[in-house]
Design an enzyme around this catalytic site. Structure first.
Site, short mmCIF file in Angstrom:
data_model
loop_
_atom_site.label_atom_id
_atom_site.label_comp_id
_atom_site.label_asym_id
_atom_site.label_seq_id
_atom_site.Cartn_x
_atom_site.Cartn_y
_atom_site.Cartn_z
N ALA A 67 0.82 -1.21 0.00
CA ALA A 67 0.00 0.00 0.00
C ALA A 67 0.86 1.26 0.00
CB ALA A 67 -0.91 -0.01 1.22
N LYS A 68 2.07 1.15 0.53
CA LYS A 68 2.99 2.29 0.64
C LYS A 68 2.30 3.51 1.23
CE LYS A 68 6.21 0.65 -2.90
NZ LYS A 68 5.50 -0.53 -3.44
N ARG A 69 1.50 3.29 2.28
CA ARG A 69 0.82 4.39 2.94
C ARG A 69 1.78 5.12 3.88
NH1 ARG A 69 -2.17 2.88 -0.84
NH2 ARG A 69 -4.37 2.41 -0.53
#
Lengths: 299, 299
Positions: free
Chosen positions: B103-105
């Site tokens: 997700a690379k949040r």
């Protein structure tokens, strides 16, 4: 040629507002008439969120230039939460509000292209602008710039974020004495200068926190043609007086975002009906806009 | 005390695999029996994606330790796409596969808490691990560490990503001569060392691209107790021989992820039935795993 910065500026002038209402739905702040306390299903949460957002949008529409849904607060409720976001985006557009998806996405090129399509294409989640995290470098953010350019939309790249520990990465000092966020602003400016519209602003904007007015002055020098999205006004501690350096001589060049300060104005207990909730939100939006205008339009 | 790194290591040993199959559904690569060409509704796309993912999961289950859905490819189809992701996550769990949401949040603290709850809580999108972008500094990633710790799950912080322009930000040289990604690894290590499990690995891992083996050696020195998630193997150009520096002496310490190389093995035209599609995917997973094992278990 006209670009999305021109559209934004027209709206700012038309509404006499640079205010953006953040749509960060958090059920713990919802009045009792909107949601039962205790465990709620994703579907119930989704319905309550869309209901709340409709009230917010109605209440702020004449005082703000845009709304900014914060994706995290929808993802918490899975596909039902995203369904509430889709409906919220459609409702905001029906009220002629600009939609900025605060998604902070960013990935390798092929994946960024998919995110860009999701948020700047013509699908159900697409708004007018999106926030983008540039940590992966230019091949991670160019797909957003290309998609925005193709579709007459825009984006904001994170440059100096509003949170207390943003200095840990963004303010590291490079071997030439420059700070990282200034290097990044310089890199972005090279592309921004190739995408100017009729008002000499690019559709490639930058996120610069209201909590860092001195840093904003420096970023402005590196990014003279980028519109700033300025979060952190209100609940995060940025005050109206801090905002002056974010604007150009005409009081343009920045959008100021407030979330909790507007949408959760007043105590939960006071807001017993939809009409009262509407009034609290409308009042906060009107007063925030007045305060910001006083600063940005002063000489 | 046992942590999620221990769970991972048990699974790696049990399956004799460190391979992760990326679930990046892209309709253009789907065989004709799964989707009509031309315009498809979000709902049709969602159904096809879930169908494809079920085939992939069945085909890879015995050869991989985890699956890694890439969020962008689901968000493109809005709430319907996210619905396919929810069903995919549930299906992968039913096959005892570890789920890593790519997700690379990353956001300011309060927003990161909401993302952490979405991906590491107990909701419909929650897997076992999530990738996190640390550009906002520690108050942006600590909520993920706290949520993971509370729920016996894990995360991977981006340190040196696999894409060609990752050097633009991650490799800037600081005034003390150090590179930014090394400083970030050092910062992360301070927390990682406080969260070691029975195998002396933390549940706080790091993303280090297969395309950067020399950089991986340096990151390993700074992060001796973090499991690496290694994307970029296969389609992005990283080869099995490049992988040696990512592993410890026991052949542990890293998961290798491959997406297009596994799930889109073979030409679209060859894959006329579900059984043939299954065979192409299973073969690619088995061969990838063998190649990686040859390198990681050699002395």
């Amino acid at each position: 040629m006209k670009n999305f910065a021109d559209v934004l500026i027209e709206e700012i002038i038309h509404k006499n507002s640079v205010l953006v209402a953040g749509l960060d739905p958090d059920l713990q702040y919802f009045p009792d008439f909107l949601i039962d306390s205790g465990e709620v299903s994703n579907q119930k949460a989704s319905e309550a969120i869309y209901h709340y957002n409709r009230i917010v949008i109605d209440a702020v529409a004449e005082h703000v230039v845009a709304v900014k849904p914060q994706l995290a607060y929808y993802e918490v409720y899975g596909s039902e939460g995203i369904r509430a976001l889709e409906k919220t985006i459609a409702y905001a557009k029906s009220k002629n509000l600009i939609v900025i998806n605060d998604a902070k996405r960013g990935d390798i090129g092929s994946t960024s292209s998919a995110y860009a399509k999701a948020f700047l294409g013509n699908g159900s989640l697409a708004g007018d602008m999106v926030t983008v995290n540039p940590f992966l470098g230019s091949d991670g953010y160019l797909p957003f710039i290309e998609e925005a350019g193709r579709n007459g939309k825009g984006l904001f790249l994170l440059v100096k974020t509003s949170n207390p520990s943003s200095h840990e990465v963004q303010d590291v000092k490079l071997e030439n004495g420059e700070l990282l966020y200034i290097k990044m602003a310089d890199d972005i400016n090279k592309i921004a200068q190739q995408t100017l519209g009729e008002n000499n602003y690019s559709f490639i904007g930058a996120v610069v926190g209201a909590t860092y007015p001195m840093e904003a002055e420096k970023v402005r020098k590196s990014l003279p043609s980028s519109i700033f999205l300025v979060p952190g006004f209100g609940a995060q501690g940025g005050t109206a007086n801090d905002l002056k350096p974010f604007f150009d001589a005409k009081g343009l060049g920045a959008l100021v975002s407030s979330s909790r300060g507007i949408i959760y104005n007043g105590s939960k207990e006071e807001k017993k009906t939809e009409a009262v909730l509407y009034e609290f939100i409308a009042k906060a939006a009107r007063e925030s806009n007045d305060k910001i205008n006083e600063v940005r339009l002063s000489h």
